[in-house]
Design an enzyme around this catalytic site. Structure first.
Site, PDB file in Angstrom:
ATOM      1  N   GLU A  78       2.539  -1.043   4.405  1.00  0.00           N
ATOM      2  CA  GLU A  78       2.338   0.324   3.928  1.00  0.00           C
ATOM      3  C   GLU A  78       3.692   0.968   3.672  1.00  0.00           C
ATOM      4  O   GLU A  78       4.613   0.837   4.486  1.00  0.00           O
ATOM      5  CB  GLU A  78       1.607   1.175   4.981  1.00  0.00           C
ATOM      6  CG  GLU A  78       0.179   0.767   5.254  1.00  0.00           C
ATOM      7  CD  GLU A  78      -0.840   1.412   4.305  1.00  0.00           C
ATOM      8  OE1 GLU A  78      -0.413   2.129   3.367  1.00  0.00           O
ATOM      9  OE2 GLU A  78      -2.037   1.176   4.499  1.00  0.00           O
ATOM     10  N   ASP A 108      -3.464   2.388  -4.762  1.00  0.00           N
ATOM     11  CA  ASP A 108      -2.117   2.239  -4.200  1.00  0.00           C
ATOM     12  C   ASP A 108      -1.557   0.829  -4.405  1.00  0.00           C
ATOM     13  O   ASP A 108      -2.335  -0.103  -4.548  1.00  0.00           O
ATOM     14  CB  ASP A 108      -2.118   2.613  -2.703  1.00  0.00           C
ATOM     15  CG  ASP A 108      -3.028   1.755  -1.850  1.00  0.00           C
ATOM     16  OD1 ASP A 108      -4.161   1.467  -2.272  1.00  0.00           O
ATOM     17  OD2 ASP A 108      -2.606   1.350  -0.750  1.00  0.00           O
ATOM     18  N   HIS A 158      -2.467  -3.103  -3.369  1.00  0.00           N
ATOM     19  CA  HIS A 158      -3.854  -2.959  -2.922  1.00  0.00           C
ATOM     20  C   HIS A 158      -4.780  -2.797  -4.141  1.00  0.00           C
ATOM     21  O   HIS A 158      -5.883  -3.331  -4.168  1.00  0.00           O
ATOM     22  CB  HIS A 158      -3.960  -1.734  -2.001  1.00  0.00           C
ATOM     23  CG  HIS A 158      -5.160  -1.733  -1.109  1.00  0.00           C
ATOM     24  ND1 HIS A 158      -5.452  -0.692  -0.269  1.00  0.00           N
ATOM     25  CD2 HIS A 158      -6.150  -2.661  -0.925  1.00  0.00           C
ATOM     26  CE1 HIS A 158      -6.576  -0.972   0.392  1.00  0.00           C
ATOM     27  NE2 HIS A 158      -7.019  -2.151   0.011  1.00  0.00           N
ATOM     28  N   HIS A 206       0.849  -1.188   0.000  1.00  0.00           N
ATOM     29  CA  HIS A 206       0.000   0.000   0.000  1.00  0.00           C
ATOM     30  C   HIS A 206       0.890   1.245   0.000  1.00  0.00           C
ATOM     31  O   HIS A 206       2.077   1.169   0.283  1.00  0.00           O
ATOM     32  CB  HIS A 206      -0.811   0.101   1.295  1.00  0.00           C
ATOM     33  CG  HIS A 206      -1.668  -1.071   1.643  1.00  0.00           C
ATOM     34  ND1 HIS A 206      -3.022  -1.071   1.429  1.00  0.00           N
ATOM     35  CD2 HIS A 206      -1.377  -2.254   2.239  1.00  0.00           C
ATOM     36  CE1 HIS A 206      -3.537  -2.219   1.880  1.00  0.00           C
ATOM     37  NE2 HIS A 206      -2.558  -2.956   2.371  1.00  0.00           N
TER      38      HIS A 206
HETATM   39 ZN   LIG Z   1      -4.053   0.553   0.543  1.00  0.00          ZN
END
Ligand SMILES: [Zn+2]
Length: 192
Positions: A120, A166, A156, A38
């Protein structure tokens, strides 16, 4: 002297640990075979600062910035965050289900949080990621693949294409693949 194991109860040796409450148990017997990448920045497009941490830890002051209004009550966390300086923070044990993917489908299976690990990257859809972020990811991913039966590394946007963009057009899948030394088959969603 014996080396410390890379993961202890799902916590990576080389990450800074900060426990998030935004997780629960995975379904029993569920193999962890997917990694989801992400991007996130808070406020959007700004890097550094305490806000991603606060969001994942459940203590974001949503009055601190106009852009946070829509985040009130949102309970999310990835397992890992790779900051712009390459530091890796872990919020949820890989043994637990972190709430990062939302409604999602991978190879016909829904609810990707059940069987995935979420990472992330501090970044956005509008600018390049830092070289040190790829370096960090290229250490974390092989460690995950050694510890879990990971079959795919996806974005994602690959598992929720109607809702999510993302890690975005600036994420360099080729760089990640070559730096990590992992088999190309893991990245079949991004063959080039
Ligand atoms: Zn995401």
């Amino acid at each position: 002297m014996r080396a410390e194991p890379a993961f202890r109860s799902g916590w990576w040796r080389d990450a800074l640990r900060r426990d998030s409450p935004h997780c629960d148990a995975r379904p029993s017997g569920c193999a962890i075979d997917l990694v989801v990448l992400h991007n996130i920045s808070l406020p959007p497009g700004r890097f550094g600062g305490p806000f991603i941490d606060a969001l994942f830890l459940g203590c974001l002051d949503t009055g601190a910035d106009q852009a946070f209004a829509g985040l009130a009550g949102l309970r999310v966390s990835a397992h890992f965050l790779v900051r712009r300086e390459g530091q890796v923070v872990q919020y949820v044990s890989c043994a637990q289900r972190a709430w990062h993917a939302g409604a999602s489908t991978h190879r016909g299976r829904t609810r990707c949080n059940d069987f995935s690990i979420g990472i992330e990257l501090e970044g956005s859809d509008h600018c390049a990621f830092e070289a040190v972020q790829y370096t960090a990811l290229a250490r974390l991913l092989p460690a995950l693949c050694a510890a879990y039966p990971i079959a795919d590394v996806v974005g994602h946007s690959d598992i929720a294409p109607q809702r999510k963009t993302d890690p975005g057009p600036h994420f360099d899948w080729h760089a990640l693949r070559s730096l990590s030394g992992l088999p190309a088959a893991l990245f079949s969603a991004h063959p080039r």
